[in-house]
Design a protein around this motif. Sequence first.
Motif, PDB file in Angstrom:
ATOM      1  N   MET A  81       0.853  -1.171   0.000  1.00 53.65           N
ATOM      2  CA  MET A  81       0.000   0.000   0.000  1.00 53.65           C
ATOM      3  C   MET A  81       0.900   1.236   0.000  1.00 53.65           C
ATOM      4  SD  MET A  81      -2.974   0.241   2.776  1.00 53.65           S
ATOM      5  CE  MET A  81      -4.582   0.168   2.050  1.00 53.65           C
ATOM      6  N   VAL A  86      -3.903   6.203   1.510  1.00 51.53           N
ATOM      7  CA  VAL A  86      -4.961   6.235   2.525  1.00 51.53           C
ATOM      8  C   VAL A  86      -5.007   7.606   3.197  1.00 51.53           C
ATOM      9  CG1 VAL A  86      -5.177   3.787   3.096  1.00 51.53           C
ATOM     10  CG2 VAL A  86      -3.264   5.090   4.022  1.00 51.53           C
ATOM     11  N   LYS A  90       0.296   6.050   5.547  1.00 54.69           N
ATOM     12  CA  LYS A  90       0.718   4.721   5.982  1.00 54.69           C
ATOM     13  C   LYS A  90       2.241   4.671   5.998  1.00 54.69           C
ATOM     14  CE  LYS A  90       1.176   0.012   4.778  1.00 54.69           C
ATOM     15  NZ  LYS A  90       2.637   0.118   4.691  1.00 54.69           N
ATOM     16  N   ARG A  97      -0.579  -6.558   8.234  1.00 58.12           N
ATOM     17  CA  ARG A  97      -1.707  -6.589   7.300  1.00 58.12           C
ATOM     18  C   ARG A  97      -1.238  -6.953   5.883  1.00 58.12           C
ATOM     19  NH1 ARG A  97      -3.814  -2.850   3.908  1.00 58.12           N
ATOM     20  NH2 ARG A  97      -6.017  -3.110   3.384  1.00 58.12           N
ATOM     21  N   ALA A 132      -6.723   3.816  -1.912  1.00 58.34           N
ATOM     22  CA  ALA A 132      -7.511   2.765  -1.257  1.00 58.34           C
ATOM     23  C   ALA A 132      -8.875   3.295  -0.840  1.00 58.34           C
ATOM     24  CB  ALA A 132      -6.767   2.259  -0.032  1.00 58.34           C
ATOM     25  N   ASP A 133      -9.890   2.469  -1.058  1.00 59.28           N
ATOM     26  CA  ASP A 133     -11.240   2.850  -0.637  1.00 59.28           C
ATOM     27  C   ASP A 133     -12.041   1.608  -0.245  1.00 59.28           C
ATOM     28  OD1 ASP A 133     -13.260   4.830  -0.233  1.00 59.28           O
ATOM     29  OD2 ASP A 133     -14.271   4.037  -1.996  1.00 59.28           O
ATOM     30  N   ALA A 134     -11.404   0.663   0.436  1.00 56.22           N
ATOM     31  CA  ALA A 134     -11.991  -0.630   0.848  1.00 56.22           C
ATOM     32  C   ALA A 134     -12.115  -1.572  -0.338  1.00 56.22           C
ATOM     33  CB  ALA A 134     -13.338  -0.460   1.521  1.00 56.22           C
ATOM     34  N   GLY A 135     -11.650  -2.788  -0.132  1.00 56.21           N
ATOM     35  CA  GLY A 135     -11.683  -3.766  -1.215  1.00 56.21           C
ATOM     36  C   GLY A 135     -10.393  -3.774  -1.997  1.00 56.21           C
ATOM     37  N   THR A 136      -9.280  -3.378  -1.353  1.00 53.15           N
ATOM     38  CA  THR A 136      -8.015  -3.366  -2.109  1.00 53.15           C
ATOM     39  C   THR A 136      -7.509  -4.785  -2.358  1.00 53.15           C
ATOM     40  OG1 THR A 136      -6.741  -3.086  -0.081  1.00 53.15           O
ATOM     41  CG2 THR A 136      -7.303  -1.096  -1.289  1.00 53.15           C
ATOM     42  N   ARG A 137      -7.819  -5.719  -1.437  1.00 55.95           N
ATOM     43  CA  ARG A 137      -7.327  -7.091  -1.692  1.00 55.95           C
ATOM     44  C   ARG A 137      -8.055  -7.673  -2.894  1.00 55.95           C
ATOM     45  NH1 ARG A 137      -8.535  -9.521   3.907  1.00 55.95           N
ATOM     46  NH2 ARG A 137      -8.674  -7.278   4.259  1.00 55.95           N
ATOM     47  N   LYS A 177     -15.441   2.423   1.560  1.00 55.99           N
ATOM     48  CA  LYS A 177     -14.706   2.583   2.822  1.00 55.99           C
ATOM     49  C   LYS A 177     -15.620   2.802   4.045  1.00 55.99           C
ATOM     50  CE  LYS A 177     -10.699   4.825   4.804  1.00 55.99           C
ATOM     51  NZ  LYS A 177     -11.296   5.463   5.968  1.00 55.99           N
ATOM     52  N   ASP A 180     -17.272  -0.371   4.911  1.00 57.31           N
ATOM     53  CA  ASP A 180     -16.322  -1.361   5.417  1.00 57.31           C
ATOM     54  C   ASP A 180     -15.902  -1.001   6.849  1.00 57.31           C
ATOM     55  OD1 ASP A 180     -13.649  -2.434   6.025  1.00 57.31           O
ATOM     56  OD2 ASP A 180     -13.756  -3.320   4.046  1.00 57.31           O
ATOM     57  N   ASN A 181     -15.559   0.276   7.056  1.00 61.91           N
ATOM     58  CA  ASN A 181     -15.043   0.673   8.363  1.00 61.91           C
ATOM     59  C   ASN A 181     -16.101   0.681   9.456  1.00 61.91           C
ATOM     60  OD1 ASN A 181     -12.477   3.069   7.292  1.00 61.91           O
ATOM     61  ND2 ASN A 181     -12.633   0.874   7.083  1.00 61.91           N
ATOM     62  N   ASP A 186     -17.876  -7.985   6.686  1.00 66.51           N
ATOM     63  CA  ASP A 186     -17.230  -7.866   5.370  1.00 66.51           C
ATOM     64  C   ASP A 186     -16.790  -9.269   4.970  1.00 66.51           C
ATOM     65  OD1 ASP A 186     -15.951  -6.723   3.139  1.00 66.51           O
ATOM     66  OD2 ASP A 186     -14.049  -6.557   4.206  1.00 66.51           O
TER      67      ASP A 186
HETATM   68  O1  CDP Z   1      -8.710  -3.010   1.424  1.00 70.25           O
HETATM   69  P1  CDP Z   1      -9.352  -4.236   1.999  1.00 70.25           P
HETATM   70  O2  CDP Z   1     -10.849  -4.061   2.193  1.00 70.25           O
HETATM   71  O3  CDP Z   1      -9.022  -5.477   1.239  1.00 70.25           O
HETATM   72  O4  CDP Z   1      -8.682  -4.473   3.430  1.00 70.25           O
HETATM   73  P2  CDP Z   1      -9.095  -3.906   4.890  1.00 70.25           P
HETATM   74  O5  CDP Z   1      -7.963  -4.246   5.797  1.00 70.25           O
HETATM   75  O6  CDP Z   1     -10.468  -4.392   5.241  1.00 70.25           O
HETATM   76  O7  CDP Z   1      -9.099  -2.331   4.719  1.00 70.25           O
HETATM   77  C1  CDP Z   1     -10.246  -1.630   4.364  1.00 70.25           C
HETATM   78  C2  CDP Z   1      -9.887  -0.224   3.990  1.00 70.25           C
HETATM   79  O8  CDP Z   1      -9.428   0.490   5.124  1.00 70.25           O
HETATM   80  C3  CDP Z   1      -8.768  -0.077   2.980  1.00 70.25           C
HETATM   81  O9  CDP Z   1      -9.156  -0.343   1.647  1.00 70.25           O
HETATM   82  C4  CDP Z   1      -8.402   1.379   3.179  1.00 70.25           C
HETATM   83  O10 CDP Z   1      -9.333   2.212   2.509  1.00 70.25           O
HETATM   84  C5  CDP Z   1      -8.572   1.527   4.695  1.00 70.25           C
HETATM   85  N1  CDP Z   1      -7.250   1.440   5.355  1.00 70.25           N
HETATM   86  C6  CDP Z   1      -6.651   2.627   5.765  1.00 70.25           C
HETATM   87  O11 CDP Z   1      -7.242   3.699   5.609  1.00 70.25           O
HETATM   88  N2  CDP Z   1      -5.386   2.595   6.331  1.00 70.25           N
HETATM   89  C7  CDP Z   1      -4.731   1.429   6.499  1.00 70.25           C
HETATM   90  N3  CDP Z   1      -3.511   1.413   7.060  1.00 70.25           N
HETATM   91  C8  CDP Z   1      -5.329   0.230   6.085  1.00 70.25           C
HETATM   92  C9  CDP Z   1      -6.596   0.263   5.512  1.00 70.25           C
END
Ligand code: CDP
Length: 248
Positions: A81, A86, A90, A97, A132-137, A177, A180-181, A186
Motif C-alpha cells: 500500500m 490512505v 501509511k 496486514r 484505497a477505498d476498501a476492497g483493495t485485496r 470505505k 467497510d469501516n 465484510d
Molecule cells: O482493502 P481491503 O478491504 O481489502 O482491506 P481492509 O484491511 O479491510 O481495509 C479496508 C480499507 O481500510 C482499505 O481499503 C483502506 O481504505 C482503509 N485502510 C486505511 O485507511 N489505512 C490502512 N492502514 C489500512 C486500511
Amino acid sequence: MIAMDENDISFFKDGLRLDGRRADELRPVKIEVGILARADGSCYIEMGGNKVIAAVYGPREVHPRHLQEVTRAIVRYRYNMASFSVEERKRPGPDRRSYELSKVSREALEPVILTSFFPRSVIDVFVEVLQADAGTRTAGINAAAVALADAGIPMKSMISSCAAGKVGDTIVLDPMKEEDNFGQADLPIAMTPNGDITLMQMDGNLTPDEFGQAVTMAMKGAKDIYELQRRALVAKYSQISTDSAREE
Ligand code: CDP
C-alpha cells in the motif's frame, strides 16, 4: 477524534446507499491491460475509489536458489500500500496486514496457475495500491489475475474477486470505505468463473442465512467482474492481432 460505531451512521438514503448504489450494485470498474513496458504482464484497475497496479515477472530463475522447487514454479505475491494511498499516511514497508493480504492473495491465485510447467522457477506478482477505498485485496487479485494472463502464464482459468458486506442490517455488494469501516461484516471471496472458491475471509458477524446471501451476492459480483476482465484482455489482444495483420 469522535468514536463512531455502526449505530451512529445511516448507510441508506431513499433506499440507496450513500454513493447512490443499490444494495446489489458494484462500484464502477475500469481495467487496462499491459500498462508497464518492463513487466512481463501488467494491469491497472479502478474499482470505485480503489486504484491498483499489478505487475507480473516470470517465469524466471529463483533467487535465492534454495527456494527452488524441483517439480514446479513457486509463486510470490507482494501486496503493498503506498503511503499516500490512505487518509492517514501509511508507514512505508511491509506490516502484518500486508503479509496477510499477500499470503491470502497468493493462495487465491495459485490453484489456477499451471506451476508444474516451470520447474525451478518463480512467478513474481507485485500489487501496488495507489489509492484505497476498501476492497483493495479484491481489486489486487483481479488485477493480478489479468496481469498473469497478460504475461502469458498458463492458467486453468481466470480468478475474479469481490466482497459483500452487512451495513444497517442489510447485505450489500462491494462495500466502500465508510461501509467497510463502520459496517457489521465484510466477506471477500475469489473464485473461478465456474464458481470454485479460492479465497473466503470474513470480518464481523453474520447469521447463517445472511452468510448464504452474502456469499451468493459476492459470487454474482465476481462473475460480473470476470466478464470485465475477459473483455479487457480481448480488447488488448484483438488490437494486437489487428495491428500485426496490418503490418503483414
Ligand atoms: O482493502 P481491503 O478491504 O481489502 O482491506 P481492509 O484491511 O479491510 O481495509 C479496508 C480499507 O481500510 C482499505 O481499503 C483502506 O481504505 C482503509 N485502510 C486505511 O485507511 N489505512 C490502512 N492502514 C489500512 C486500511
